[in-house]
Design a protein around this motif. Structure first.
Motif, PDB file in Angstrom:
ATOM      1  N   GLU A  40       3.240  -8.761  -2.003  1.00 34.77           N
ATOM      2  CA  GLU A  40       2.661  -8.050  -2.802  1.00 34.77           C
ATOM      3  C   GLU A  40       1.839  -7.235  -1.519  1.00 34.77           C
ATOM      4  OE1 GLU A  40      -0.012  -9.989  -5.461  1.00 34.77           O
ATOM      5  OE2 GLU A  40       1.622 -10.521  -6.646  1.00 34.77           O
ATOM      6  N   ILE A  41       1.497  -7.912  -0.640  1.00 36.67           N
ATOM      7  CA  ILE A  41       0.603  -7.383   0.610  1.00 36.67           C
ATOM      8  C   ILE A  41       1.411  -6.460   1.312  1.00 36.67           C
ATOM      9  CG2 ILE A  41      -0.539  -7.764   2.723  1.00 36.67           C
ATOM     10  CD1 ILE A  41      -1.640 -10.480   1.560  1.00 36.67           C
ATOM     11  N   ASP A  43       4.064  -5.023   0.056  1.00 30.67           N
ATOM     12  CA  ASP A  43       4.467  -3.661  -0.751  1.00 30.67           C
ATOM     13  C   ASP A  43       3.136  -2.748  -0.630  1.00 30.67           C
ATOM     14  OD1 ASP A  43       6.850  -4.195  -1.730  1.00 30.67           O
ATOM     15  OD2 ASP A  43       6.325  -5.275  -3.477  1.00 30.67           O
ATOM     16  N   ARG A  44       1.952  -3.376  -0.701  1.00 30.33           N
ATOM     17  CA  ARG A  44       0.666  -2.347  -0.852  1.00 30.33           C
ATOM     18  C   ARG A  44       0.451  -1.512   0.578  1.00 30.33           C
ATOM     19  NH1 ARG A  44      -3.475  -6.293  -1.412  1.00 30.33           N
ATOM     20  NH2 ARG A  44      -2.407  -6.967  -3.225  1.00 30.33           N
ATOM     21  N   TYR A  45       1.145  -2.317   1.565  1.00 34.06           N
ATOM     22  CA  TYR A  45       0.539  -1.619   2.821  1.00 34.06           C
ATOM     23  C   TYR A  45       1.943  -1.200   3.678  1.00 34.06           C
ATOM     24  CZ  TYR A  45      -4.022  -3.209   2.122  1.00 34.06           C
ATOM     25  OH  TYR A  45      -5.324  -3.278   1.204  1.00 34.06           O
ATOM     26  N   LYS A  46       3.115  -1.259   3.172  1.00 35.10           N
ATOM     27  CA  LYS A  46       4.254  -0.745   3.828  1.00 35.10           C
ATOM     28  C   LYS A  46       3.889   0.713   4.352  1.00 35.10           C
ATOM     29  CE  LYS A  46       6.910  -0.178  -0.275  1.00 35.10           C
ATOM     30  NZ  LYS A  46       7.708  -0.826  -1.209  1.00 35.10           N
ATOM     31  N   ARG A  47       4.694   1.078   5.527  1.00 36.68           N
ATOM     32  CA  ARG A  47       4.621   2.340   5.864  1.00 36.68           C
ATOM     33  C   ARG A  47       5.910   3.030   6.208  1.00 36.68           C
ATOM     34  NH1 ARG A  47      -0.176   1.789  10.528  1.00 36.68           N
ATOM     35  NH2 ARG A  47       1.160   3.384  11.357  1.00 36.68           N
ATOM     36  N   SER A  83      -7.428  -9.041  -3.691  1.00 38.58           N
ATOM     37  CA  SER A  83      -6.756  -8.025  -3.145  1.00 38.58           C
ATOM     38  C   SER A  83      -6.613  -8.085  -1.666  1.00 38.58           C
ATOM     39  CB  SER A  83      -7.282  -6.578  -3.682  1.00 38.58           C
ATOM     40  OG  SER A  83      -6.641  -5.588  -2.906  1.00 38.58           O
ATOM     41  N   THR A  85      -5.587  -8.049   2.300  1.00 36.99           N
ATOM     42  CA  THR A  85      -5.178  -6.856   2.858  1.00 36.99           C
ATOM     43  C   THR A  85      -4.120  -7.288   4.169  1.00 36.99           C
ATOM     44  OG1 THR A  85      -7.191  -7.228   4.445  1.00 36.99           O
ATOM     45  CG2 THR A  85      -7.391  -5.756   2.798  1.00 36.99           C
ATOM     46  N   GLY A 108       0.075  -6.237   7.122  1.00 36.38           N
ATOM     47  CA  GLY A 108      -1.167  -5.654   6.301  1.00 36.38           C
ATOM     48  C   GLY A 108      -1.654  -4.272   6.628  1.00 36.38           C
ATOM     49  N   ASN A 109      -2.845  -4.227   6.477  1.00 39.00           N
ATOM     50  CA  ASN A 109      -3.339  -2.707   6.476  1.00 39.00           C
ATOM     51  C   ASN A 109      -3.591  -2.482   8.033  1.00 39.00           C
ATOM     52  OD1 ASN A 109      -4.911  -0.487   6.652  1.00 39.00           O
ATOM     53  ND2 ASN A 109      -6.577  -1.182   5.259  1.00 39.00           N
TER      54      ASN A 109
END
Length: 171
Positions: A40-41, A43-47, A83, A85, A108-109
């Motif tokens: 999930e992390i 997916d949230r922060y992939k660039r 959530s 990061t 992550g971010n």
């Protein structure tokens, strides 16, 4: 090597002193983690501007949770509990009586430098408490060099890494 070690000893003492007083802001060590949390992390922060391994739950299960060295792994998260990061995976190994720690994965971010510093500091602090004489990491983003350097990663070395799979679509 001895001369280099002697010359950086005062600086290393300062880093150790700072780590001794370190208190995490949002970073935490996980007693129990799951492939889904790490995925999930990712997916949230992939660039799109970073080429990396696709990290879905199946990958995390294969790479870490089903690994024969699973009991040597420690998982960390940073950010709000609801959530996170960042995540970090570290492996503690004993080789010929010497304990070493390796940061195997960190994601992550990458725009949140304070979160990166927090999770790295906790992992290093934890490794030192467990008696590690060395902590290593593979660093691929030039923007993170200053964070790593400020945390005691002073001696860089070039390394090559390739991962292959028989799956055509994944490659």
């Amino acid at each position: 090597l001895r001369a280099v070690a002697s010359s950086i000893a005062p600086w290393a003492a300062l880093v150790r002193q700072r780590l001794r007083h370190y208190r995490p802001r949002t970073a935490r060590r996980l007693d129990h983690s799951s492939p889904e949390v790490l995925s999930e992390i990712f997916d949230r922060y992939k660039r799109q501007d970073i080429t990396t391994t696709y990290r879905d739950a199946v990958y995390f299960h294969w790479r870490f949770f089903a690994a024969p060295y699973r009991d040597e792994l420690v998982f960390y998260l940073a950010g709000p509990p609801s959530s996170p990061t960042h995540y970090l995976v570290m492996r503690h190994v004993n080789f010929k009586g010497v304990r070493a720690s390796r940061i195997l994965d960190l994601y992550g971010n990458f725009d949140d430098l304070q979160g990166l510093r927090d999770i790295l500091s906790l992992a290093i602090w934890d490794a030192v408490r467990q008696g590690s004489s060395q902590v290593t990491a593979m660093l691929t983003l030039p923007g993170m060099r200053s964070i790593y350097r400020s945390l005691g990663f002073l001696i860089p070395a070039a390394s090559r890494f390739c991962w292959y799979t028989p799956s055509g679509p994944v490659m």
